[in-house]
Enzyme design. Structure first.
Site, PDB file in Angstrom:
ATOM      1  N   ASP A  23      49.321  16.554  56.442  1.00 47.32           N
ATOM      2  CA  ASP A  23      50.322  17.532  56.014  1.00 47.32           C
ATOM      3  C   ASP A  23      49.988  18.933  56.515  1.00 47.32           C
ATOM      4  O   ASP A  23      48.915  19.463  56.234  1.00 47.32           O
ATOM      5  CB  ASP A  23      50.435  17.530  54.493  1.00 47.32           C
ATOM      6  CG  ASP A  23      50.954  16.199  53.975  1.00 47.32           C
ATOM      7  OD1 ASP A  23      52.057  15.807  54.374  1.00 47.32           O
ATOM      8  OD2 ASP A  23      50.246  15.543  53.186  1.00 47.32           O
ATOM      9  N   ASP A  33      43.612  15.343  59.172  1.00 45.64           N
ATOM     10  CA  ASP A  33      44.478  15.563  58.027  1.00 45.64           C
ATOM     11  C   ASP A  33      45.918  15.327  58.509  1.00 45.64           C
ATOM     12  O   ASP A  33      46.157  15.208  59.715  1.00 45.64           O
ATOM     13  CB  ASP A  33      44.281  17.005  57.529  1.00 45.64           C
ATOM     14  CG  ASP A  33      45.252  17.389  56.444  1.00 45.64           C
ATOM     15  OD1 ASP A  33      45.377  16.629  55.467  1.00 45.64           O
ATOM     16  OD2 ASP A  33      45.904  18.446  56.572  1.00 45.64           O
TER      17      ASP A  33
END
Length: 228
Positions: free
Chosen positions: A13, A11
């Site tokens: 953020d 991922d």
């Protein structure tokens, strides 16, 4: 039970970049115009969501007198100011460079749009993110029908590896509860590095939970260890 893996998906953020903090600033700047607060509990619901899902939820929950489309438009103006000066999270650079140097196939699975990704990465972090050659942008990719906690993004991301690994051969790194649920729904193991404010009861689905990427030991998952 922890099983060995061959491929890794990250991922972005809140895991690789400090952008979750910047999203909070951006959204609070918008909702405060209407006398509202963007609370952590609301943020928790939204972490990992695609842009249109986020806008719909914030407008609905806070009863804002604007449309989701108008919220997205306002968000983009905030992002253009905030996102070019993102910082890499502790341990992220060392881990990505290590796995890359050891020949582990690496991919990015972010709910961000491609436009948002470039705002965050292009000014300072192009070299690092070039080490994640297989990229999936959830808010831009038509193959990602549903955002996290649905498994779509991780299944699409894994399909981009030339070796076509099985789901159980992929290890996901996530910071969000919705992201962990998505990875598990895809049949993958997941390392969670949550915001310290996240209640421990919400982290139970993760394979392992760490305070920071700095604490990750690759050999636990059969990956080459760091050479200190």
């Amino acid at each position: 039970m922890i099983k060995p893996v061959t491929h890794v998906l990250f991922d972005m953020d809140g895991l690789l970049l400090n952008t979750e903090d910047l999203y909070t600033v951006a959204f609070q700047n918008i909702v405060s115009q209407y006398g509202k607060d963007y609370t952590f509990n609301l943020k928790l619901k939204l972490m990992g969501s695609q842009a249109h899902e986020t806008a719909q939820t914030i407008v609905s929950e806070l009863e804002l007198p604007i449309t989701p489309e108008e919220f997205i438009h306002e968000s983009k103006k905030q992002f253009e100011v905030l996102f070019p000066d993102t910082n890499v999270m502790p341990g992220a650079k060392k881990l990505i460079e290590h796995l890359h140097n050891k020949g582990i196939p690496l991919g990015l699975a972010t709910s961000s749009s491609e436009e948002s990704y470039h705002l965050k990465v292009d000014k300072h972090h192009q070299a690092l993110f070039s080490l994640l050659p297989y990229k999936t942008f959830g808010s831009s990719d038509p193959n990602v029908k549903n955002g996290k906690p649905h498994p779509d993004i991780f299944l699409v991301a894994a399909s981009k590896f030339p070796e076509k690994p099985q789901a159980e051969q992929c290890l996901v790194f996530e910071d969000a509860v919705n992201g962990v649920k998505a990875a598990r729904a895809a049949g993958m193991q997941v390392v969670m590095v949550p915001d310290p404010r996240v209640d421990k009861s919400l982290t139970k689905e993760a394979t392992i939970v760490l305070q920071s990427l700095e604490h990750f030991k690759p050999e636990i998952f059969g990956l080459p260890p760091f050479e200190d």
